[in-house]
Design an enzyme around this catalytic site. Structure first.
Site, PDB file in Angstrom:
ATOM      1  N   CYS A 108       1.005  -1.285   0.368  1.00  0.00           N
ATOM      2  CA  CYS A 108       0.374  -0.184  -0.154  1.00  0.00           C
ATOM      3  C   CYS A 108       0.584   1.205  -0.052  1.00  0.00           C
ATOM      4  CB  CYS A 108      -1.292   0.231   1.163  1.00  0.00           C
ATOM      5  SG  CYS A 108      -2.722   0.507   1.003  1.00  0.00           S
ATOM      6  N   CYS A 125       8.023  -1.405 -38.339  1.00  0.00           N
ATOM      7  CA  CYS A 125       7.971  -0.692 -36.378  1.00  0.00           C
ATOM      8  C   CYS A 125       6.024  -1.106 -35.895  1.00  0.00           C
ATOM      9  CB  CYS A 125       8.073   0.992 -36.164  1.00  0.00           C
ATOM     10  SG  CYS A 125       7.221   1.877 -36.741  1.00  0.00           S
ATOM     11  N   CYS A 176      -4.787   2.835 -36.825  1.00  0.00           N
ATOM     12  CA  CYS A 176      -5.056   2.822 -37.581  1.00  0.00           C
ATOM     13  C   CYS A 176      -6.382   1.818 -37.441  1.00  0.00           C
ATOM     14  CB  CYS A 176      -5.188   1.493 -39.177  1.00  0.00           C
ATOM     15  SG  CYS A 176      -6.375   1.235 -39.804  1.00  0.00           S
TER      16      CYS A 176
END
Lengths: 458, 424
Positions: free
Chosen positions: B138, B385, B392
């Protein structure tokens, strides 16, 4: 047909209750909420070399303004729009986007649903107006004076850009208010909340523009006087004449020009005082015909029939407008033309139509088949025409095919006189008129400032 | 249907889907709802020692939204349970009794004193839970009191406390690791050295979700001020995968049982962690976004996928991806791919072109042929790459392997590398 009895016209105001009218003439499209605008803006791909931008007559950087909405920069989005189109607020409401930017949105391909560019444009311009921002500063005064005739979209767009360059602009307007068709010619449910005047107030707030109403070319003004009193003149005259049916009986009081009715309706303070026929016939196929038909229906006309001499594909009204008419209960009858009007002042008229078809050469011809419609009110919406008479004789700009001839910069055949909007050839759209005014302003500025001009203000 | 039963560090579970120690596991009411929904196990929200009160503030979560996708990342400034210890213990015992087939793990956090741990271990044992998880992760609030990440960031403390627990209880011990370290291997190794039965990772990442530009304060804002919190949700999954992979492929820690945590939202995310060796997976943000019902899809999605792949049980694919995680220098320099645009699916947005043109290799041309936009890959300029494929929006770019006839050769063998084995 039996022998005709002169039936009294049933034309009355207050066919609907005030609340019903208020609802019928409220915004056609509710504005997007901030969340809706954010979600919709997220659908934009931010295309490179975007087709929407290319399709916009004013070349608004559409992906650029939509991205600004997505980042919470709505005022920047509004400014991006106004940089290219100072009447972006009106265009957001009335542009036939399904045939312009939204038609070519790439999201039609995959999603079959374009980004709702017009709605987003409205969101952004509303945000800018609501913020009371003035994004434009006037350049130092040049001392040059330009007269603009006609305070419609072309004239005001031209005025704004010239004022930004520091020129002094006087806009002469024949009617009582500035705005042209934005104020007088569009259906009320497209332009609620006095948006036309809000937009004009914004345009004028840049400074350097004076509007003189009640001054018409050919009456209070002459082109000769204007050219001698100013360094340049821009004519944004619009189309002041209305095409006639050419039928006997056209002059009875039941037969009106749709543009006049639309104009009166827009100026009405109380819609429940606007009279409308019980049975209405609209003749024409453009957006004016649709505006008249739908508004008549929304005012409470029982039957509204729109008659057009060709088919739905040939209608000047967009598909959206045609659908709007039909979903409002307007009956559209294609392939029919008016051939006779029977009636007298104070009576309903019997309109006789003949069915039409295309002959072997693609020309329209009557088939001989006829039908009649009884109407308490007939709206003619078969097009408007440019009235060249106010231009005067002598050194008046050349007019061809019924419009003022201009080059690509809006320059007429007369030195120092430019023109744009509906009075020149091209698409009769608000957005085209704005572009004409903008282009002419750039040319005028170039001319007034000689070689050492600024390249542009935007 | 594939057999989804699994175990981690000796703790059995009917499926690999657990709820992580967090608000969804804070009380009997929630946990019973989770078990009814189908969750295989829970790690009960962290218990602290009886006595010193834990008090939470109002305004506890911050979130990162992307587009219409809400909660890409979630940040919290909550502390451990603020309910009385005895109430939690009573409920844990009851739930375990009512749901014997489910994994009941209890998260613990007490001060770094052996007696404190002895005391709580005895109390927890009485619940007959299946194991404990040591909350060394935590990053806020408790760490300022010398607990949580303050322990997890010091391998010596991790090992010491783990050893105390192992020597004072027979319950399986999972050690929950904080990602807020330079390398996860130190704490992981310490957990193993201390005798831990496994590790749970990752806990939340130190974060400030955003700055409220009107208040000029971080969010979530508590009366004009804010504090860093712990970041979780889909945004942290790549970091969690990396840390699990490091433990799985490091010689000293390989094979250490892992209960994976970090942005797991669906069966596919879970399968990815299992492929890195995890025995169970833990979920929090996704249920805090959609509710417990998402486990239904997790169960049948994983099962169907396993059936399709021919994996009958979890261990059939557990850790299968580990051998394929390697150092960069071992990658094949002769592997060649180029982008390919499926023209019939292309909507002509031009993003592939502009990102390649502006930011990469100028390997996608933009042309207008009879007024139609057309984007084409220039094979000889394309370095493979993947950027265009990722931007896209219509998913119509794939990477095609180029058959260059060259054999495998990594950087250590590459003559272009001055330090390569092949170089003079």
């Amino acid at each position: 047909m039996g022998k005709s009895m002169a039936e009294t016209r049933d034309v009355a105001a207050g066919r609907c209750t005030a609340p019903a009218l208020a609802e019928a003439f409220a915004d056609l499209h509710a504005p997007l909420t901030e969340q809706q605008a954010y979600n919709e803006s997220s659908r934009c791909f931010y295309c490179h070399d975007a087709p929407c931008l290319e399709a916009c007559p004013t070349g608004i950087d559409i992906p650029g303004f939509i991205r600004r909405i997505a980042t919470g920069n709505a005022t920047g989005a509004g400014r991006t729009i106004l940089d290219s189109n100072i009447m972006g607020a009106t265009c957001a409401r009335v542009c036939p986007v399904e045939e312009l930017c939204e038609e070519v949105c790439v999201r039609n391909t995959g999603d079959h649903k374009p980004v709702t560019i017009a709605q987003l444009q409205r969101f952004a311009t509303d945000a800018l107006f609501d913020a009371n921002m003035q994004p434009y500063a006037r350049a130092a005064e040049t001392g040059k004076k330009v007269a603009i005739v006609g305070a419609g979209p072309a004239g005001l767009a031209c005025a704004h850009r010239l004022a930004r360059y520091g020129h002094d602009v006087v806009v002469y307007e024949a009617r009582a208010k500035a705005g042209g068709l934005n104020e007088y010619g569009l259906a009320a449910y497209k332009m609620p909340d006095n948006i036309a005047q809000r937009e004009i107030d914004f345009i004028l707030s840049v400074g350097g523009i004076t509007i003189e109403t009640g001054k018409a070319l050919g009456k209070e003004l002459s082109l000769d006087q204007l050219t001698s009193d100013h360094d340049a003149v821009f004519l944004g005259l619009g189309l002041s004449a209305v095409n006639a049916l050419g039928l006997d009986g056209e002059n009875v009081d039941a037969v009106e020009d749709a543009v006049d009715y639309i104009s009166d309706l827009r100026q009405a303070v109380d819609l429940s005082a606007v009279a409308v026929g019980r049975r209405v016939v609209v003749i024409g196929g453009g957006n004016t015909a649709i505006d008249a038909a739908v508004q008549a229906k929304r005012l409470g006309a029982e039957d509204v029939t729109l008659v057009y001499r060709r088919g739905p594909e040939q209608m000047g009204a967009t598909d959206f407008e045609q659908d709007l008419a039909q979903t409002n209960g307007v009956i559209i009858r294609h392939w029919a033309m008016p051939v006779a009007i029977k009636g007298e002042n104070g009576s309903a008229v019997e309109m006789t139509f003949e069915a039409t078809q295309l002959d072997g050469n693609g020309r329209l011809e009557g088939t001989g088949a006829r039908f009649t419609l009884m109407a308490d009110q007939v709206f003619k919406a078969i097009g408007q025409a440019f009235d060249a008479a106010p231009l005067g004789g002598g050194a008046a700009p050349e007019v061809s095919d019924g419009r003022i001839v201009v080059d690509e910069n809006g320059k007429t055949s007369v030195n120092g006189v430019y023109a744009g909007g509906d009075c020149v050839a091209g698409q009769d759209l608000t957005v085209s008129a704005v572009e004409d005014g903008k282009v002419a302003a750039e040319a005028i500025h170039l001319e007034l400032s000689g070689q050492n001009s600024n390249k542009g203000v935007s | 249907m594939a057999d989804l039963s699994t175990s981690v560090g000796g703790i059995k579970s009917p499926n690999p889907f657990w709820l992580a120690s967090a608000p969804p596991t804070d009380k009997e009411y929630n946990v019973v709802r989770a078990f009814k929904a189908g969750w295989g196990g829970v790690v009960w929200k962290t218990l602290g020692e009886a006595g010193p009160p834990v008090v939470n503030v109002s305004s506890r979560y911050g979130a990162v939204h992307i587009g219409e996708q809400r909660i890409f990342g979630l940040n919290n400034i909550e502390l451990i349970t603020d309910r009385p210890l005895e109430v939690n213990l009573r409920e844990i015992k009851q739930v375990k009794k009512d749901w014997p087939d489910r994994a009941m793990v209890v998260s613990l956090m007490v001060p770094c004193e052996e007696d404190a741990w002895i005391k709580i271990l005895k109390e927890v044992e009485d619940t007959e839970c299946d194991g404990i998880e040591l909350n060394f992760g935590c990053p806020h609030g408790m760490s300022e009191r010398g607990m949580g990440a303050a322990v997890g960031q010091v391998p010596e403390y991790v090992e010491m406390v783990t050893r105390w627990c192992k020597s004072h209880t027979n319950m399986p011990v999972l050690v929950k690791l904080t990602p807020n370290v330079t390398s996860i291997l130190g704490p992981a190794q310490a957990a193993k050295s201390g005798g831990g039965d496994g590790v749970s990772l990752i806990n939340t990442v130190n974060s400030i979700t955003s700055i409220d530009l009107d208040l000029m304060a971080p969010t979530p804002t508590v009366d004009g001020k804010g504090s860093h919190g712990g970041y979780c949700g889909p945004a942290v999954k790549p970091m969690a995968l990396h840390m699990c992979a490091e433990i799985a492929r490091n010689a000293g820690t390989a094979g250490l049982p892992m209960s994976a945590i970090g942005g797991i939202s669906n069966w596919r995310d879970a399968a990815e962690f299992i492929a890195l060796g995890a025995g169970t997976t833990q979920v929090c943000t996704a249920v805090m976004h959609y509710g417990f019902k998402i486990v239904e899809d997790m169960i049948d999605g994983l099962s169907d996928w396993m059936d399709q792949k021919g994996y009958a049980k979890i261990s059939d694919f557990q850790g299968m991806a580990v051998p394929n995680i390697t150092d960069w220098q071992n990658l094949n320099m002769n592997y060649e791919i180029v982008a390919e645009i499926e023209q019939t699916k292309c909507v002509k947005c031009g993003l592939c072109h502009i990102v390649c043109e502006d930011t990469s290799h100028q390997a996608i041309s933009a042309e207008k042929i009879k007024g139609e936009r057309r984007y084409e890959v220039i094979d000889k300029e394309c370095v493979g790459c993947n950027l265009c494929m990722h931007v896209c929006p219509e998913n119509c770019i794939t990477m095609r392997k180029v058959d260059n006839g060259k054999d495998y050769m990594n950087w250590t063998q590459d003559p272009r590398n001055p330090f390569s084995n092949a170089a003079e």
